[in-house]
Design a protein around this motif. Structure first.
Motif, PDB file in Angstrom:
ATOM      1  N   THR A   7       0.849  -1.197   0.000  1.00  0.00           N
ATOM      2  CA  THR A   7       0.000   0.000   0.000  1.00  0.00           C
ATOM      3  C   THR A   7       0.883   1.245   0.000  1.00  0.00           C
ATOM      4  N   GLY A   8       0.305   2.344  -0.501  1.00  0.00           N
ATOM      5  CA  GLY A   8       1.085   3.586  -0.584  1.00  0.00           C
ATOM      6  C   GLY A   8       2.175   3.479  -1.632  1.00  0.00           C
ATOM      7  N   SER A   9       1.928   2.655  -2.650  1.00  0.00           N
ATOM      8  CA  SER A   9       2.970   2.357  -3.655  1.00  0.00           C
ATOM      9  C   SER A   9       3.242   3.527  -4.594  1.00  0.00           C
ATOM     10  N   ILE A  31      -0.956  -0.762  -4.340  1.00  0.00           N
ATOM     11  CA  ILE A  31      -2.282  -0.269  -3.916  1.00  0.00           C
ATOM     12  C   ILE A  31      -2.115   1.196  -3.521  1.00  0.00           C
ATOM     13  N   ASP A  32      -2.960   2.056  -4.054  1.00  0.00           N
ATOM     14  CA  ASP A  32      -2.921   3.464  -3.640  1.00  0.00           C
ATOM     15  C   ASP A  32      -4.281   4.071  -3.964  1.00  0.00           C
ATOM     16  N   ILE A  33      -4.418   5.338  -3.578  1.00  0.00           N
ATOM     17  CA  ILE A  33      -5.733   5.960  -3.753  1.00  0.00           C
ATOM     18  C   ILE A  33      -6.020   6.221  -5.234  1.00  0.00           C
ATOM     19  N   ASP A  41      -9.474   3.521  -1.479  1.00  0.00           N
ATOM     20  CA  ASP A  41      -9.348   4.564  -0.450  1.00  0.00           C
ATOM     21  C   ASP A  41      -9.317   3.888   0.923  1.00  0.00           C
ATOM     22  N   LEU A  42      -8.120   3.820   1.505  1.00  0.00           N
ATOM     23  CA  LEU A  42      -7.950   3.092   2.765  1.00  0.00           C
ATOM     24  C   LEU A  42      -8.481   3.865   3.973  1.00  0.00           C
ATOM     25  N   SER A  43      -9.016   5.066   3.751  1.00  0.00           N
ATOM     26  CA  SER A  43      -9.606   5.806   4.878  1.00  0.00           C
ATOM     27  C   SER A  43     -11.027   5.345   5.162  1.00  0.00           C
ATOM     28  N   SER A  84      -7.658   6.817  10.462  1.00  0.00           N
ATOM     29  CA  SER A  84      -8.305   5.820   9.598  1.00  0.00           C
ATOM     30  C   SER A  84      -7.303   5.170   8.660  1.00  0.00           C
ATOM     31  N   VAL A  85      -6.429   5.983   8.053  1.00  0.00           N
ATOM     32  CA  VAL A  85      -5.461   5.414   7.101  1.00  0.00           C
ATOM     33  C   VAL A  85      -4.314   4.727   7.847  1.00  0.00           C
ATOM     34  N   ASN A  86      -3.733   5.439   8.841  1.00  0.00           N
ATOM     35  CA  ASN A  86      -2.508   4.918   9.485  1.00  0.00           C
ATOM     36  C   ASN A  86      -2.778   3.679  10.339  1.00  0.00           C
ATOM     37  N   SER A 113       5.567   1.951  10.507  1.00  0.00           N
ATOM     38  CA  SER A 113       5.082   2.771  11.622  1.00  0.00           C
ATOM     39  C   SER A 113       5.868   4.079  11.579  1.00  0.00           C
ATOM     40  N   SER A 114       6.398   4.529  12.688  1.00  0.00           N
ATOM     41  CA  SER A 114       7.158   5.786  12.723  1.00  0.00           C
ATOM     42  C   SER A 114       7.912   5.865  14.042  1.00  0.00           C
ATOM     43  N   VAL A 115       8.989   6.655  14.054  1.00  0.00           N
ATOM     44  CA  VAL A 115       9.663   6.952  15.312  1.00  0.00           C
ATOM     45  C   VAL A 115       8.667   7.614  16.283  1.00  0.00           C
ATOM     46  N   SER A 158      -1.869   6.993  16.397  1.00  0.00           N
ATOM     47  CA  SER A 158      -2.148   5.927  15.421  1.00  0.00           C
ATOM     48  C   SER A 158      -0.901   5.085  15.170  1.00  0.00           C
ATOM     49  N   LYS A 159       0.273   5.713  15.168  1.00  0.00           N
ATOM     50  CA  LYS A 159       1.506   4.951  14.941  1.00  0.00           C
ATOM     51  C   LYS A 159       1.855   4.085  16.162  1.00  0.00           C
ATOM     52  N   ASN A 160       1.643   4.629  17.360  1.00  0.00           N
ATOM     53  CA  ASN A 160       1.844   3.824  18.573  1.00  0.00           C
ATOM     54  C   ASN A 160       0.924   2.594  18.525  1.00  0.00           C
ATOM     55  N   ALA A 184      10.297   1.763  11.826  1.00  0.00           N
ATOM     56  CA  ALA A 184       9.924   3.059  12.393  1.00  0.00           C
ATOM     57  C   ALA A 184      10.881   4.107  11.822  1.00  0.00           C
ATOM     58  N   PRO A 185      10.503   4.699  10.677  1.00  0.00           N
ATOM     59  CA  PRO A 185      11.401   5.694  10.092  1.00  0.00           C
ATOM     60  C   PRO A 185      11.430   6.969  10.911  1.00  0.00           C
ATOM     61  N   GLY A 186      12.569   7.674  10.830  1.00  0.00           N
ATOM     62  CA  GLY A 186      12.623   9.062  11.274  1.00  0.00           C
ATOM     63  C   GLY A 186      12.335   9.945  10.074  1.00  0.00           C
ATOM     64  N   LEU A 192       5.106  13.585   1.996  1.00  0.00           N
ATOM     65  CA  LEU A 192       4.475  13.691   3.328  1.00  0.00           C
ATOM     66  C   LEU A 192       5.275  14.645   4.216  1.00  0.00           C
ATOM     67  N   LEU A 193       6.601  14.502   4.206  1.00  0.00           N
ATOM     68  CA  LEU A 193       7.446  15.392   5.004  1.00  0.00           C
ATOM     69  C   LEU A 193       7.309  16.824   4.503  1.00  0.00           C
ATOM     70  N   GLN A 194       7.344  17.001   3.186  1.00  0.00           N
ATOM     71  CA  GLN A 194       7.262  18.355   2.630  1.00  0.00           C
ATOM     72  C   GLN A 194       5.947  19.027   3.033  1.00  0.00           C
TER      73      GLN A 194
END
Ligand code: NAI
Length: 257
Positions: A7-9, A31-33, A41-43, A84-86, A113-115, A158-160, A184-186, A192-194
């Motif tokens: 997902t999020g490809s 898989i993506d929106i 739509d994964l939301s 919903s998505v995460n 997930s995420s840091v 949601s990431k936790n 768990a990326p930083g 997304l970051l931008q």
């Protein structure tokens, strides 16, 4: 050749992972929106069910790998959509695709997930009860109680929860013969970051979040760890979270791991 759904490809870490998997000779179901092999739509619950059904149809019920990368950042409104998505966009695909994975060849799944998952504990996660109950409709009400910080709370909460959901599945998935881990990326250079850097509510906090290595990650650096976790070289790695964060978790929580 193995069949791997992701997902999020279409962007960022997911796109880098899909590209690396294809280059290594795997058959990828993206898989993506929009603009993916499988648009969903994964939301929404309907979109998630459509994604599961679409993957099952494309892999004939036998899947070798699954990577759940789709996610939304802190700035997205309404913040319940982040959850919903995460969260639901990960756990419902995990549960829906486990039977197909259990029939795969040396199967493995990785959830991104995420840091930020370690920025709060499960005990302090005010979303924990409603997420464990699968009560998506109650999420917005819980987030309201976080006031102005609800974007951060939706993201970190949601990431936790998704990291906890993976860890809680370690026994059942292990017995089914399917390895399951999180990365768990930083801070990673993606759209997304931008988007969070462009939002005045979050830009300073994101800019100040500097890892000991003194730079952000390239999406390919996260993809490399995902490919390792999917591979047989990681054959005894299960139920684990890999921080790929330039050392920021070690800097923030040196005594907790
Ligand atoms: P990105 O924005 O480049 O890619 C996210 C992908 O998810 C996009 O292709 C988007 O269309 C898809 N997506 C979003 N909502 C969707 C929906 N409702 N249905 C289907 N697909 C949807 O972001 P990035 O940075 O590559 O993020 C990938 C994962 O990495 C996310 O789970 C994110 O939370 C996580 N992450 C990212 C970090 C970063 O600094 N970029 C840091 C830590 C974690």
């Amino acid at each position: 050749m193995t069949k791997i759904a992701i997902t999020g490809s279409g962007s960022g870490i997911g796109a880098a992972t899909a590209e690396a998997l294809r280059a290594a000779g795997h058959q990828v179901i993206g898989i993506d929106i929009r603009n993916a092999d499988l648009n969903a739509d994964l939301s929404t619950a309907d979109g998630r069910a459509q994604a599961v059904a679409g993957v099952l149809a494309r892999c004939d019920g036998v899947l070798d790998g699954l990577v759940l990368c789709a996610g939304l950042g802190v700035q997205v409104e309404p913040p319940a959509r982040i959850v919903s998505v995460n969260y639901f966009g990960a756990v419902e695909l995990l549960d829906g695709l486990l039977p197909a994975l259990s029939k795969g060849s040396k199967p493995a799944a990785v959830v991104v997930s995420s840091v930020a998952s370690a920025h709060l504990s499960w005990e302090d996660n005010r979303l924990a009860a409603v997420l464990e109950a699968g009560d998506e409709a109650a999420v917005a009400g819980v987030l309201e109680s976080a006031g102005e910080k609800r974007g951060n709370f939706a993201y970190a909460g949601s990431k936790n929860a998704v990291t906890v959901a993976v860890r809680k599945r370690a026994v059942d998935w292990g017995r089914a013969g399917v390895r399951l881990n999180t990365v768990a990326p930083g801070v990673t250079e993606t759209p997304l970051l931008q988007a969070s850097l462009d939002d005045p509510r979050y830009s300073k906090a994101v800019r100040d979040f500097v890892a000991p290595l003194g730079r952000s990650a390239k999406p390919q650096e996260i993809a490399a760890v995902i490919l390792f976790l999917l591979s047989t070289q990681a054959g005894f790695v299960h139920g684990a979270q890999f921080f790929v964060d330039g050392g920021i978790d070690a800097m923030m929580r040196p005594t907790r791991f």
